[in-house]
Design a protein around this motif. Structure first.
Motif, PDB file in Angstrom:
ATOM      1  N   ILE A 217      42.745  62.377  58.066  1.00  7.95           N
ATOM      2  CA  ILE A 217      42.867  62.995  59.393  1.00  7.95           C
ATOM      3  C   ILE A 217      44.153  62.536  60.087  1.00  7.95           C
ATOM      4  O   ILE A 217      44.838  63.333  60.742  1.00  7.95           O
ATOM      5  CB  ILE A 217      41.614  62.638  60.238  1.00  7.95           C
TER       6      ILE A 217
ATOM      7  N   ALA B 183      43.352  45.556  63.167  1.00  7.75           N
ATOM      8  CA  ALA B 183      42.201  44.756  63.594  1.00  7.75           C
ATOM      9  C   ALA B 183      42.565  43.283  63.775  1.00  7.75           C
ATOM     10  O   ALA B 183      41.728  42.483  64.171  1.00  7.75           O
ATOM     11  CB  ALA B 183      41.073  44.872  62.570  1.00  7.75           C
TER      12      ALA B 183
ATOM     13  N   PHE C  24      37.825  58.585  53.285  1.00  4.55           N
ATOM     14  CA  PHE C  24      36.672  58.035  54.005  1.00  4.55           C
ATOM     15  C   PHE C  24      35.507  57.690  53.089  1.00  4.55           C
ATOM     16  O   PHE C  24      34.917  56.619  53.195  1.00  4.55           O
ATOM     17  CB  PHE C  24      36.213  59.042  55.064  1.00  4.55           C
TER      18      PHE C  24
END
Ligand SMILES: NC(=O)c1ccc[n+]([C@@H]2O[C@H](COP(=O)([O-])OP(=O)(O)OC[C@H]3O[C@@H](n4cnc5c(N)ncnc54)[C@H](OP(=O)(O)O)[C@@H]3O)[C@@H](O)[C@H]2O)c1
Length: 245
Positions: free
Chosen positions: A18, A60, A187
């Motif tokens: 995406i 992260a 994914f």
């Protein structure tokens, strides 16, 4: 494109799926795009194909985000918080009663989906232009439930409202695009069969999965300069499965 209409766009997780489809749309429209992700070689290949800039860092990791700031653009008009995914799909299943394993799994999804978004947005906040657009990729899992992944995406929805509220005075909008099953991405990491996908999309009104390009179109719209009155929202792009009875 005139300098006045050219926008500076940062897309996390822009090397694949995406994020890459979104980068393609913004680049084709003539904007300055930077894609990020952890894997340098994946990013470099995507950046070359799309004609955009790239920067590898772990979104992260607070220290990595801080270190990346030197090389990220200023005057950002559109920030797309797309990095994330269901970390359970890349980890062995947790045995019943293994609380330590369960905690690790929940932390992993929280870090991959919530921290990536919160850290990058916080770090770039001073660089967002007045009237900037923040678009975060959530998931239908926030509504339907899907263990720690759905819970992490639901946390993003609360964060999005707070972000929209606090930055609204600067004309900045914050919205979530929540895809359903979307193929041609990394994914699912090869973990699902055609039968599984068919079962998941059986409740979609159009009986099919989405494409990265369709999700990208929603992100692109929310990134427009003239989409300034739409904020604090979750836009579902899933053929209607979020309404499934
Ligand atoms: N595909 C679906 O069915 C679906 C459905 C609902 C929601 N979503 C959401 O859509 C978004 C995009 O996923 P996708 O479907 O396009 O899958 P994808 O191809 O796996 O894309 C995820 C991207 O995020 C990057 N990324 C992951 N963790 C990162 C980190 N800590 N720091 C920096 N980059 C990181 C990955 O690159 P690196 O591994 O190189 O870092 C990868 O490029 C995710 O937020 C996902 O949760 C997907």
């Amino acid at each position: 494109m005139s300098p006045a209409t050219k926008r500076t766009v940062v897309i996390t997780g822009g090397g694949t799926g995406i994020g890459a489809a979104t980068a393609e749309l913004f680049a084709e429209a003539g904007h300055d795009v930077t894609i990020t992700g952890r894997r340098e070689e994946v990013l470099a290949a995507a950046a070359k194909r799309l004609g955009v800039a790239h920067l590898a860092f772990d979104a992260a990791d607070p220290a990595a985000v801080q270190a990346a700031l030197d090389q990220l653009p200023t005057g950002i008009d559109v920030l797309v918080n797309n990095a994330g995914g269901n970390t359970d799909r890349r980890r062995p299943p947790v045995a019943a009663g293994d609380l330590a394993g369960l905690a690790d799994g929940w932390r992993a999804n929280f870090e991959a989906n919530v921290l990536t978004t919160v850290l990058v947005t916080e770090a770039l906040k001073p660089r967002l232009a007045d009237g900037a657009r923040i678009v975060t990729v959530g998931s239908v899992a926030a509504k339907q439930g899907s263990g720690s992944y759905g819970a992490a995406k639901a946390a993003l929805e609360a964060w999005n409202v707070e972000t929209a509220r606090t930055l609204g005075v600067r004309g900045i909008t914050a919205n979530i695009v929540a895809p359903g099953v979307t193929l041609d991405t990394e994914f699912f990491a090869g973990t699902v069969s055609e039968e599984w996908v068919a079962g998941r999309v059986a409740t979609a009104f159009n009986r099919r999965a989405g494409t990265p390009a369709e999700i990208a179109q929603a992100i692109f719209f929310l990134g427009r300069a003239d989409a300034g009155h739409l904020t604090g929202q979750v836009i579902h792009v899933n053929g209607g499965v979020h309404t499934a009875r």
